[in-house]
Design an enzyme around this catalytic site. Structure first.
Site, PDB file in Angstrom:
ATOM      1  N   ASP A   1       5.037   5.539  58.172  1.00 30.80           N
ATOM      2  CA  ASP A   1       5.750   5.963  56.969  1.00 30.80           C
ATOM      3  C   ASP A   1       5.805   4.826  55.962  1.00 30.80           C
ATOM      4  O   ASP A   1       6.137   3.678  56.304  1.00 30.80           O
ATOM      5  CB  ASP A   1       7.170   6.389  57.343  1.00 30.80           C
ATOM      6  CG  ASP A   1       7.973   6.853  56.148  1.00 30.80           C
ATOM      7  OD1 ASP A   1       7.832   8.031  55.772  1.00 30.80           O
ATOM      8  OD2 ASP A   1       8.733   6.034  55.594  1.00 30.80           O
TER       9      ASP A   1
ATOM     10  N   CYS B   1      42.867  17.417  79.309  1.00 33.76           N
ATOM     11  CA  CYS B   1      42.937  16.787  77.990  1.00 33.76           C
ATOM     12  C   CYS B   1      41.625  16.083  77.666  1.00 33.76           C
ATOM     13  O   CYS B   1      40.802  15.817  78.538  1.00 33.76           O
ATOM     14  CB  CYS B   1      44.054  15.734  77.947  1.00 33.76           C
ATOM     15  SG  CYS B   1      45.690  16.330  78.390  1.00 33.76           S
TER      16      CYS B   1
END
Length: 501
Positions: A448, A38
């Protein structure tokens, strides 16, 4: 969750007993008394700790003789965030396996791409994942087969070969072994009132599925960025979905991706069904769906100046790409121009050199041109300054001739070094390609303009050197810090007004 390459049993037990969905994909719980495995968040009553065994991959569970739980479908859980965070041999191998390289080129082809011997690749994967490349690829084929069985009415023969199996017998045996039911039984259990699974798609080759992710996920900067920078003809925002064309190993496809509160709705129109698993993998990578937002946000929240940004809108992802070469070309086109101008330049290239295609459901018209097609373009027809024209032609020639590798299996450090050696490539261009094409979660853009403007507004150091020094505390998630910094600006990339969630 892992100590070195070993699972920490105490933490695994705790996660399974608390049904913590954050660890889905990190590990799998095998139940010794039932023979099933599971995901940690399985809704069933957890077994006693002494009846649990833990494995680092679904393939390892299958090799140990466990079958997939029918309730929680562990094979469909988000992938481990480890493979997108790391740049080592195992992580690079896992990215390539997800992209179908073993199915197309075999283990020898995988090893060649990685630059290692097949024995070494096998040894490293077994040590960390408990399964070799063939077993890992087999687990992926089983998941693809289940999707096709449950969501189409294709004959089983077509499904077997579309999923990558070499024979019907292998397909049947694998489905029975992994899911404890025959392919026909798997299809039969999906045919219930109100469940469209198994229905005939409106368009041949079209499949609708749900892409899971780890919560939280903030869709605004993710889909906003993709919509605002969309190249006409190749990408569009249409009817609540980001749509784009994909060039895939066996043909082309169109993907439509829509944000939902607990999943991404994905509609794929495939020219060849053998491309299904690769298309899913690339869409997940584009949207950064295998990220671990809790770990990312916890690290960034530790900085008191970033904490308010994280608390205001947690779960930001890094918008990535489905085609690394395409993004590198677009990064060059976007040097020192506006978003609108970059889209215009890219659209001209698409019209002139892209492969046309039909899109009955929208306005997509072309595949983005390949490096080989762009390498044959007349430089004189490129509407850009001479220096950038040189940058462009050098880049596409290097990509077309195989001298520059930017694929998902690329070595990040080597690729960045090669990029910086090209004319016209500075830290910003190499950095944005590392962040969005290579997928480096620690790529940072201190030069940037948007990052520097946000830094100044927040009281962070505004000079590149000082900001880089401050960002050391954000490692290894600086690419996500960039998303939070960009989000302070009133730019279209940060907004998706049509999204309701």
């Amino acid at each position: 969750m892992r100590t070195g390459t070993q699972l920490d049993r105490e933490h695994c037990v705790r996660a399974a007993q608390s049904k913590d969905a954050r660890f889905d994909g990190w590990f799998f719980t095998a139940v010794l008394t039932t023979g099933i495995y599971c995901r940690p968040s399985c809704p069933a009553v957890p077994p006693k700790a002494e009846n649990m065994a833990f494995y680092p991959s679904a393939a390892a569970c299958q090799q140990a003789g466990f079958r997939a739980c029918k309730r929680c479908r562990p094979d469909a859980s988000p992938g481990s965030p480890e493979w997108n965070r790391r740049a080592d041999l195992v992580a690079r191998a896992m990215r390539l396996i997800a992209d179908g390289v073993v199915d197309r080129e075999g283990v020898a082809g995988l090893a060649t791409r990685l630059g290692y011997s097949t024995r070494q690749v096998q040894r490293e994967l077994l040590a960390e994942l408990g399964a070799g490349p063939l077993a890992l690829a087999r687990a992926q084929r089983a998941q693809t087969a289940r999707l096709l069985v449950e969501t189409t009415q294709l004959p089983m023969t077509e499904i077997a070969f579309a999923a990558g199996f070499s024979s019907i017998r292998t397909f049947n045996d694998t489905v029975r072994e992994v899911f404890a039911v025959s392919p026909s039984g798997l299809r039969a259990r999906t045919r219930v009132p109100g469940n469209p699974a198994g229905g005939t798609p409106a368009t041949p080759g079209t499949l609708s599925l749900r892409l899971p992710f780890r919560a939280p996920l903030n869709p605004h900067n993710l889909f906003g960025h993709l919509a605002a920078t969309a190249v006409p003809g190749v990408e569009e925002w249409h009817d609540g979905a980001y749509r784009r064309t994909l060039r895939l190993p066996y043909g082309h496809a169109i993907a439509a991706l829509s944000p939902r509160p607990d999943h991404i709705a994905c509609r794929l129109t495939l020219g060849d069904l053998r491309d299904l698993s690769v298309a899913i993998s690339r869409c997940r990578r584009l949207l950064d769906l295998d990220a671990d937002p809790v770990a990312v946000d916890a690290r960034l929240r530790a900085d008191p100046l970033l904490a308010p940004l994280v608390d205001r809108a947690p779960g930001r992802r890094v918008p990535r790409t489905v085609d690394e070469a395409e993004f590198a070309v677009r990064a060059v086109l976007g040097q020192q121009v506006s978003t609108a101008a970059a889209r215009t330049h890219a659209a001209r290239l698409v019209t002139a050199h892209g492969k046309p295609l039909d899109d009955p459901e929208g306005g997509l018209t072309h595949l983005f041109p390949s490096p080989e097609a762009l390498a044959g373009a007349d430089p004189g027809t490129l509407a850009m300054p001479r220096a950038r024209r040189t940058t462009f032609t050098t880049l596409v020639r290097g990509l077309a001739e195989g001298q520059l590798h930017l694929g998902i299996g690329a070595d990040w450090a080597e690729a960045r070094t090669r990029l910086l050696g090209l004319p016209g490539f500075g830290p910003w261009t190499a950095g944005v390609i590392a962040m969005r094409a290579l997928g480096d979660p620690d790529a940072f853009l201190p030069t940037d303009l948007g990052v520097r403007r946000a830094a100044k507004k927040l009281g962070l150091p505004a000079t590149p050197a000082a900001l880089t020094a401050r960002s050391e505390g954000w490692r290894p998630w600086r690419a996500y810090a960039v998303q939070y910094l960009w989000a302070t600006d009133n730019h279209p990339i940060n907004f998706l007004p049509t999204y309701e969630g």
